[in-house]
Structure formats: structure tokens, C-alpha cells
Scaffold this active site. Structure first.
Site, PDB file in Angstrom:
ATOM      1  N   GLU A 116       0.811  -1.213   0.000  1.00 18.64           N
ATOM      2  CA  GLU A 116       0.000   0.000   0.000  1.00 18.64           C
ATOM      3  C   GLU A 116       0.848   1.268   0.000  1.00 18.64           C
ATOM      4  O   GLU A 116       0.351   2.362   0.264  1.00 18.64           O
ATOM      5  CB  GLU A 116      -0.923  -0.013   1.216  1.00 18.64           C
ATOM      6  CG  GLU A 116      -1.880  -1.188   1.236  1.00 18.64           C
ATOM      7  CD  GLU A 116      -3.067  -1.036   0.296  1.00 18.64           C
ATOM      8  OE1 GLU A 116      -3.678   0.034   0.274  1.00 18.64           O
ATOM      9  OE2 GLU A 116      -3.379  -2.012  -0.432  1.00 18.64           O
TER      10      GLU A 116
ATOM     11  N   CYS B  30      -2.818  11.473   3.534  1.00 23.84           N
ATOM     12  CA  CYS B  30      -3.141  10.597   2.396  1.00 23.84           C
ATOM     13  C   CYS B  30      -2.860  11.289   1.070  1.00 23.84           C
ATOM     14  O   CYS B  30      -2.537  10.633   0.076  1.00 23.84           O
ATOM     15  CB  CYS B  30      -4.615  10.199   2.434  1.00 23.84           C
ATOM     16  SG  CYS B  30      -5.045   8.976   3.686  1.00 23.84           S
TER      17      CYS B  30
ATOM     18  N   ARG C 172      -3.915  -5.018   4.673  1.00 19.29           N
ATOM     19  CA  ARG C 172      -3.595  -4.800   3.266  1.00 19.29           C
ATOM     20  C   ARG C 172      -2.104  -4.911   2.945  1.00 19.29           C
ATOM     21  O   ARG C 172      -1.731  -5.147   1.803  1.00 19.29           O
ATOM     22  CB  ARG C 172      -4.108  -3.411   2.835  1.00 19.29           C
ATOM     23  CG  ARG C 172      -5.597  -3.214   3.097  1.00 19.29           C
ATOM     24  CD  ARG C 172      -6.055  -1.872   2.558  1.00 19.29           C
ATOM     25  NE  ARG C 172      -7.435  -1.571   2.953  1.00 19.29           N
ATOM     26  CZ  ARG C 172      -8.096  -0.505   2.554  1.00 19.29           C
ATOM     27  NH1 ARG C 172      -7.508   0.370   1.753  1.00 19.29           N
ATOM     28  NH2 ARG C 172      -9.325  -0.289   2.954  1.00 19.29           N
TER      29      ARG C 172
ATOM     30  N   HIS D 287      -4.576   1.705   7.325  1.00 16.51           N
ATOM     31  CA  HIS D 287      -3.171   1.965   7.006  1.00 16.51           C
ATOM     32  C   HIS D 287      -2.474   2.484   8.260  1.00 16.51           C
ATOM     33  O   HIS D 287      -3.123   3.055   9.149  1.00 16.51           O
ATOM     34  CB  HIS D 287      -3.028   3.021   5.902  1.00 16.51           C
ATOM     35  CG  HIS D 287      -3.432   2.558   4.545  1.00 16.51           C
ATOM     36  ND1 HIS D 287      -4.120   3.371   3.666  1.00 16.51           N
ATOM     37  CD2 HIS D 287      -3.252   1.384   3.913  1.00 16.51           C
ATOM     38  CE1 HIS D 287      -4.351   2.705   2.539  1.00 16.51           C
ATOM     39  NE2 HIS D 287      -3.835   1.501   2.673  1.00 16.51           N
TER      40      HIS D 287
END
Length: 445
Positions: A174, A369, A214, A250
Site C-alpha cells: 500500500e 493521504c 492490506r 493503514h
């Protein structure tokens, strides 16, 4: 050697919408099917870029991807004109159309993992695009991401670009959202911290059940090898499965670092004491601020809802740092009170700047982000595509470009409109000329 950390923010694309595609991302699911405002989203992101530029940061721009992704839809068996493909997929599977229209590349913390030349064996800046294998709509991004990164950092004397890892959940990657670098100065060798959620090959390692982890350990290890990182300067740490189950999809939703400051929640990591000991040992006898936020100060729920840890920490002068926070942090009294305590304490963080990035926040992406961090020496900075570096002129051109091309209202039903496809292609074609990217989009081939 003088070195800066540049922030390369992703421009929000013209098809920005709320489809709720990201399981495990609380905000994304909560706002599914809402009407979006692509123009406002892009202008909010651009305003943050301009504000950081005005604070003295080196600020870059990364282009959005081509959406709707007609190439993928044709690969999946839809035929005919572009208009008939859009209509057919809307009737057959609206969620597939939404996936191929997602503007998720705006969150460039997921674009790639970057290691600066001070850390790498061949002393080049290394880029590995994230494969984003866990979510279909994001797995469409890596090839275009690689082309855009190569067009932005296009001097092989200074930059080395790797192909993204195998697109399989075993090597789910990721990007920088699960990567942090600690250093005394950007120009010095740092400690690169890779956070993973599970091990793909060792099933004895704990893993979440409700929501997916992830990032795998195996992916993080592969990137460290590709980038030529020394073991003594690299740390692999597992995220706490319990916080993933609570919406921490995350690591940048539960921790954030800059230079010698690392802010993290006490429940962020499995075996946290062991992690801290390793970081201290590898960081060495230098000033280091590991700032642990106790659950009694800020709960996991408040952290996720406010995006306290999805803030940016930036350097704004000698020994001065600022928190770049979303307005949600101001509106949450518990989080706001904590931030006041943080800037009053004995650490380099002494400023807070709040930004309205609500269009991004409603889809589950805060200030951190929206940016990819790229430490650069002055020589390396001089080798970057200068048309992608924000200044007053580029800001004005991009603001005009957004106003010209973007809609101020978009529903999921609008994604079938062939005119939206034409508008998006026209916008991206013009943008690729503004940023001097060349023909990075499929429709330009």
C-alpha cells in the site's frame, strides 16, 4: 549536502465520487452514494498545496489517472463504442463502473514507497509503485502511477524506478501509507520503518479477521531489498490487528513521523516496547522524540474519526515543526485539546494549521493521504520535472484548469454519461501539457 523533503500531492481527478469501495475504511463506507463535488475537492487539495508552499515547503504535483478506465472495461468483455461500454457496464454492474471511475489516485501516500539517496546502496532515490492488490479499484493504478512518476522524476542519474510488486495479496503493498522514515536531517542516513498487517507465508502471525490487513511483511521486505536498504537502518513492525478491526486500514491512520519526531497511538503496534527498543538502537545516540498518545488521551475511535494521525508533520525552520491537520481535528474537542498539549510540550512540534479537505475526508483520506514524501538533495531537486513543482504561476494555471474542466456535482448515475468521459480526457490531455508529462495516458497513445 543540503536536502529538502518535498511533498508531492495528488490532484483530485474529475470523476471524484462516493462509491464506498474501501472495506475497512470507516469514512468511505459511511458516505457511500452521497453526491460529490469534484471541483471543490480539487480546489481544496490545491489550496493545501499552496498553503504548504507559502510556509516554505517544496511542494510538487502528481497528475490524476485516466478515469473512467475504458481499457479495463474492454479487457473485462464490454464491447462497442465508449458510450455503449459505459451504458452496458452500468446496467450490468454499477459497482464495477464505479470502481473504474474511482479518483482514488488522489491519495498519493499510496502511490509508491520512496527511499532517499542517503539510505540506498547506489545513492539514488528509489521509487516502487504500490500494487494496491487488496482493492480492485486501486489495483488499476500501478502502471499509470509508474509512468507519471517516471515523467516527474525523469533523470536516471539520480532516480531509479522499480516495477510494482507482483499483483497478488501475498505481496500486498500500500505504499508510503505504511512507511515512515526517521532522521536527524533529511540529508543524513535515516531509519526506515515498514509497517505490515500480516504475514502471507507464516500463518502463525496474528492477523485481523473482520477487515483485511492490506500490507504484508513479505511486500515490505521485498521493497527494502529492491531499494538496497541496509538491515541496520531498517525496521519491520506489525500493526496491531485489533486497531485494524477498528478502522485503522493503514499505518498513517495511527502514526505519523517527520525527521526525529514520531507520533503514534499506544495501541498502534503489536509488541510496541520491542519496536521502540529497536528504533532507539538503530537510530543511535541522536535526539529522538517518540511521542506516545495514550488511549485515555485520544481513543482509537476519536483518532479514526478525526484523522489525528493522518496529519502531516512538516519542518518549517530550524528545530520547528508544524502539524497540518484536517478541520475534523479542530471540531473534535478531545483531539483539539490533545493537539494544544502537544504543541505546548517540550518537542519540536510547535504549530498547528487546520485545513478544509472535507471532500477527501468523506472518502477516507486526510492531509497525509494526499501527499507522497520525497527527500531530495539540491542536485536531485534540480533534476525533477520543474513543471510539476508548485509556484505562483502553476497554482494559478491549475486553479483555472480545475474551474474550466470540473463539475461541481457528481452522482453515481452520472458515471455512465459519455460526456463525463470526454470532459475527463480533455482535462487530462491539457494537464499533461501543463505539467510536461508527455503521453502518459492510454487515450493519448
Amino acid at each position: 549536502m543540503s536536502c529538502v523533503e518535498a511533498n508531492f500531492d495528488g490532484l483530485v481527478g474529475p470523476t471524484h465520487n462516493y462509491a464506498g469501495l474501501s472495506q475497512g475504511n470507516v469514512a468511505s463506507v459511511a458516505n457511500a452514494k452521497n453526491t460529490s463535488n469534484p471541483r471543490q475537492a480539487a480546489l481544496q487539495g490545491l489550496a493545501k498545496m499552496k498553503a504548504l508552499h507559502d510556509l516554505g515547503c517544496t511542494q510538487g504535483v502528481l497528475a490524476p489517472q485516466e478515469r473512467p478506465d475504458i481499457t479495463t472495461l474492454r479487457r473485462l468483455g464490454f464491447k462497442g463504442t465508449d458510450a455503449s461500454v459505459l451504458e452496458a457496464v452500468y446496467k450490468t454492474s454499477p459497482v464495477l463502473l464505479a470502481s473504474c471511475c474511482s479518483a482514488s489516485s488522489m491519495w498519493t501516500a499510496n502511490a509508491a514507497t520512496v527511499s532517499p539517496s542517503a539510505d540506498t546502496q547506489n545513492h539514488k532515490v528509489h521509487f516502487t509503485p504500490a500494487n494496491l492488490a487488496n482493492k480492485f479499484h486501486r489495483s488499476l493504478e500501478p502502471n499509470a502511477t509508474g509512468r507519471i512518476l517516471q515523467a516527474t522524476f525523469n533523470d536516471e542519474r539520480y532516480f531509479e524506478h522499480h516495477q510494482h510488486l507482483n499483483t497478488t495479496d501475498y505481496f500486498g503493498d500500500e505504499g508510503a501509507a505504511n512507511h515512515t522514515r526517521l532522521c536527524e536531517r533529511y540529508s543524513q542516513t535515516g531509519v526506515e520503518i515498514f509497517t505490515y498487517g500480516r504475514s502471507a507465508f507464516n500463518l502463525a502471525v496474528p492477523a485481523p479477521v473482520k477487515f483485511p490487513a492490506r500490507q504484508t511483511l513479505e511486500a515490505s521486505q521485498a521493497i527494502a531489498r529492491l531499494h538496497g536498504l541496509a538491515r541496520e537502518n531498517t525496521v519491520f513492525v506489525q500493526q496491531n490487528p485489533d486497531v485494524i478491526e477498528q478502522g485503522v486500514f493503514h499505518n498513517d491512520v495511527i502514526a505519523v513521523g517527520n525527521q526525529n519526531v514520531f507520533l503514534y497511538h499506544e495501541y498502534a503496534y503489536l509488541n510496541c516496547e520491542q519496536f521502540k527498543d529497536e528504533v532507539h538502537r538503530k537510530y543511535g545516540d541522536r535526539s529522538l522524540f517518540l511521542i506516545e498518545v495514550k488511549n485515555e488521551q485520544v481513543s482509537i475511535s476519536d483518532a479514526v474519526n478525526s484523522y489525528l494521525f493522518n496529519t502531516q508533520i512538516i519542518t518549517v525552520g530550524d528545530n520547528n515543526m508544524a502539524i497540518i491537520a484536517p478541520e475534523h481535528c479542530r471540531k473534535n474537542s478531545t483531539v483539539y485539546d490533545y493537539l494544544q498539549t502537544l504543541v505546548a510540550a517540550n518537542n519540536p512540534v510547535n504549530q498547528i494549521h487546520f485545513f478544509d479537505v472535507n471532500e477527501s475526508m468523506k472518502n477516507g483520506g486526510g492531509p497525509a493521504c494526499l501527499r507522497l514524501r520525497v527527500p531530495l538533495t539540491q542536485q536531485e531537486l534540480g533534476a525533477v520535472n520543474s513543471n510539476c513543482l508548485l509556484d505562483e504561476s502553476l497554482y494559478a494555471r491549475l486553479k483555472s484548469w480545475i474551474t474550466k474542466h470540473y463539475r461541481d456535482r457528481l452522482t453515481l448515475q452520472d458515471l455512465r454519461d459519455p460526456q463525463l468521459l470526454n470532459e475527463s480526457r480533455s482535462a487530462l490531455d491539457e494537464l499533461s501539457r501543463i505539467l510536461s508529462l508527455g503521453n502518459v495516458y492510454q487515450f493519448q497513445q
